[in-house]
Design a protein around this motif. Structure first.
Motif, PDB file in Angstrom:
ATOM      1  N   LEU A  75       0.806  -1.294   0.113  1.00  0.00           N
ATOM      2  CA  LEU A  75      -0.062  -0.104  -0.075  1.00  0.00           C
ATOM      3  C   LEU A  75       0.993   1.315  -0.129  1.00  0.00           C
ATOM      4  N   GLN A  76       1.975   1.176   0.860  1.00  0.00           N
ATOM      5  CA  GLN A  76       2.969   2.491   0.668  1.00  0.00           C
ATOM      6  C   GLN A  76       3.260   2.573  -0.564  1.00  0.00           C
ATOM      7  N   LEU A  77       4.020   1.542  -1.223  1.00  0.00           N
ATOM      8  CA  LEU A  77       4.652   1.734  -2.408  1.00  0.00           C
ATOM      9  C   LEU A  77       3.583   2.273  -3.568  1.00  0.00           C
ATOM     10  N   LYS A  82       1.689   6.088  -6.992  1.00  0.00           N
ATOM     11  CA  LYS A  82       0.503   6.098  -7.595  1.00  0.00           C
ATOM     12  C   LYS A  82      -0.038   5.141  -8.517  1.00  0.00           C
ATOM     13  N   GLU A  83      -0.175   3.855  -7.795  1.00  0.00           N
ATOM     14  CA  GLU A  83      -0.436   2.748  -8.551  1.00  0.00           C
ATOM     15  C   GLU A  83      -1.688   2.081  -7.752  1.00  0.00           C
ATOM     16  N   GLU A  84      -2.577   1.236  -8.537  1.00  0.00           N
ATOM     17  CA  GLU A  84      -3.192   0.503  -7.792  1.00  0.00           C
ATOM     18  C   GLU A  84      -2.836  -0.633  -6.882  1.00  0.00           C
ATOM     19  N   PRO A  85      -3.274  -0.864  -5.671  1.00  0.00           N
ATOM     20  CA  PRO A  85      -2.930  -1.893  -4.772  1.00  0.00           C
ATOM     21  C   PRO A  85      -2.574  -3.296  -5.549  1.00  0.00           C
ATOM     22  N   GLU A  86      -3.469  -3.740  -6.366  1.00  0.00           N
ATOM     23  CA  GLU A  86      -3.376  -4.957  -6.999  1.00  0.00           C
ATOM     24  C   GLU A  86      -2.220  -5.054  -7.857  1.00  0.00           C
ATOM     25  N   ARG A  87      -1.797  -3.984  -8.590  1.00  0.00           N
ATOM     26  CA  ARG A  87      -0.692  -3.986  -9.169  1.00  0.00           C
ATOM     27  C   ARG A  87       0.576  -4.202  -8.658  1.00  0.00           C
ATOM     28  N   VAL A  88       0.707  -3.542  -7.285  1.00  0.00           N
ATOM     29  CA  VAL A  88       1.871  -3.494  -6.522  1.00  0.00           C
ATOM     30  C   VAL A  88       1.734  -5.124  -6.028  1.00  0.00           C
ATOM     31  N   GLU A 129      -4.183   7.399  10.049  1.00  0.00           N
ATOM     32  CA  GLU A 129      -4.789   8.581   9.447  1.00  0.00           C
ATOM     33  C   GLU A 129      -4.824   8.507   8.238  1.00  0.00           C
ATOM     34  N   GLY A 130      -5.754   9.231   7.665  1.00  0.00           N
ATOM     35  CA  GLY A 130      -5.939   9.492   6.175  1.00  0.00           C
ATOM     36  C   GLY A 130      -4.713  10.437   5.707  1.00  0.00           C
ATOM     37  N   GLY A 131      -5.026  10.382   4.305  1.00  0.00           N
ATOM     38  CA  GLY A 131      -3.941  11.345   3.425  1.00  0.00           C
ATOM     39  C   GLY A 131      -3.028  10.671   2.505  1.00  0.00           C
ATOM     40  N   MET A 132      -3.124   9.337   2.590  1.00  0.00           N
ATOM     41  CA  MET A 132      -2.274   8.754   1.695  1.00  0.00           C
ATOM     42  C   MET A 132      -3.217   7.922   0.679  1.00  0.00           C
ATOM     43  N   ALA A 133      -4.346   8.212   0.167  1.00  0.00           N
ATOM     44  CA  ALA A 133      -5.248   7.683  -0.498  1.00  0.00           C
ATOM     45  C   ALA A 133      -4.710   7.279  -1.937  1.00  0.00           C
ATOM     46  N   THR A 134      -5.053   5.542  -2.048  1.00  0.00           N
ATOM     47  CA  THR A 134      -4.644   5.082  -3.196  1.00  0.00           C
ATOM     48  C   THR A 134      -5.894   4.267  -4.053  1.00  0.00           C
ATOM     49  N   ASP A 135      -6.726   4.124  -3.418  1.00  0.00           N
ATOM     50  CA  ASP A 135      -8.025   3.676  -4.029  1.00  0.00           C
ATOM     51  C   ASP A 135      -8.732   4.510  -4.780  1.00  0.00           C
ATOM     52  N   THR A 136      -8.490   4.668  -6.001  1.00  0.00           N
ATOM     53  CA  THR A 136      -9.158   5.595  -6.928  1.00  0.00           C
ATOM     54  C   THR A 136     -10.554   5.565  -7.012  1.00  0.00           C
ATOM     55  N   LYS A 137     -11.108   4.301  -7.065  1.00  0.00           N
ATOM     56  CA  LYS A 137     -12.657   4.148  -7.364  1.00  0.00           C
ATOM     57  C   LYS A 137     -13.113   4.751  -6.117  1.00  0.00           C
ATOM     58  N   GLU A 138     -12.592   4.822  -4.919  1.00  0.00           N
ATOM     59  CA  GLU A 138     -13.348   5.383  -3.839  1.00  0.00           C
ATOM     60  C   GLU A 138     -12.933   6.660  -3.427  1.00  0.00           C
TER      61      GLU A 138
END
Length: 150
Positions: A75-77, A82-88, A129-138
């Motif tokens: 999730l951090q990477l 700026k990649e979807e978690p599934e690709r990572v 805490e929020g601020g590192m959103a990667t879930d672009t769909k949401e």
């Protein structure tokens, strides 16, 4: 002779600093694994909140990696690249034997960049805490007001 001693000393200190940087990331990940094993549900919620990824997606990621800390790193990477978690996770599964640096490079995080240095130092934290959103769909909005100052 003096040059040889100096060269060996320099190499020793370089290898020592590289080992300590690796140890820092390893220590951070070991601490995350302890935290996760003590409260997997709380760990999952923190990951969800921090990275803006739904709890079911976080739980799926955790089942697809070897250790709970590996889910954090995916999730951090993903946030950094700026990649979807599934690709990572796919990249992690292909490159995990070569280490997190290889995963980061494959995701486009350049060696020498601030992100890559943070990775090598293990300069991360799980705050929940929020601020590192990667879930672009949401996390994507309708686009109104983007780029406009008030």
């Amino acid at each position: 002779m003096k040059k040889a001693v100096i060269a060996i000393s320099v190499l020793f200190f370089i290898s020592l600093s590289a080992a300590s940087a690796h140890a820092d990331l390893d220590s951070f990940l070991a601490g995350l694994n302890l935290q996760a094993r003590g409260d997997m549900e709380g760990f999952s919620v923190k990951l969800s909140n921090q990275f803006g990824v739904s709890l079911p997606r976080v739980e799926t990621i955790i089942t697809r990696v070897e250790e709970p800390a590996d889910a954090f790193m995916c999730l951090q990477l993903g946030a950094m690249a700026k990649e979807e978690p599934e690709r990572v996770v796919q990249t992690y599964r292909r490159k995990k034997e070569k280490g997190w640096g290889a995963v980061a490079k494959d995701l486009g995080i350049k060696p020498g960049s601030a992100e890559f240095h943070a990775l090598k130092r293990g300069d991360f934290e799980l705050t929940g805490e929020g601020g590192m959103a990667t879930d672009t769909k949401e996390t994507k909005g309708k686009g109104k007001g983007k780029g406009k100052s008030k």
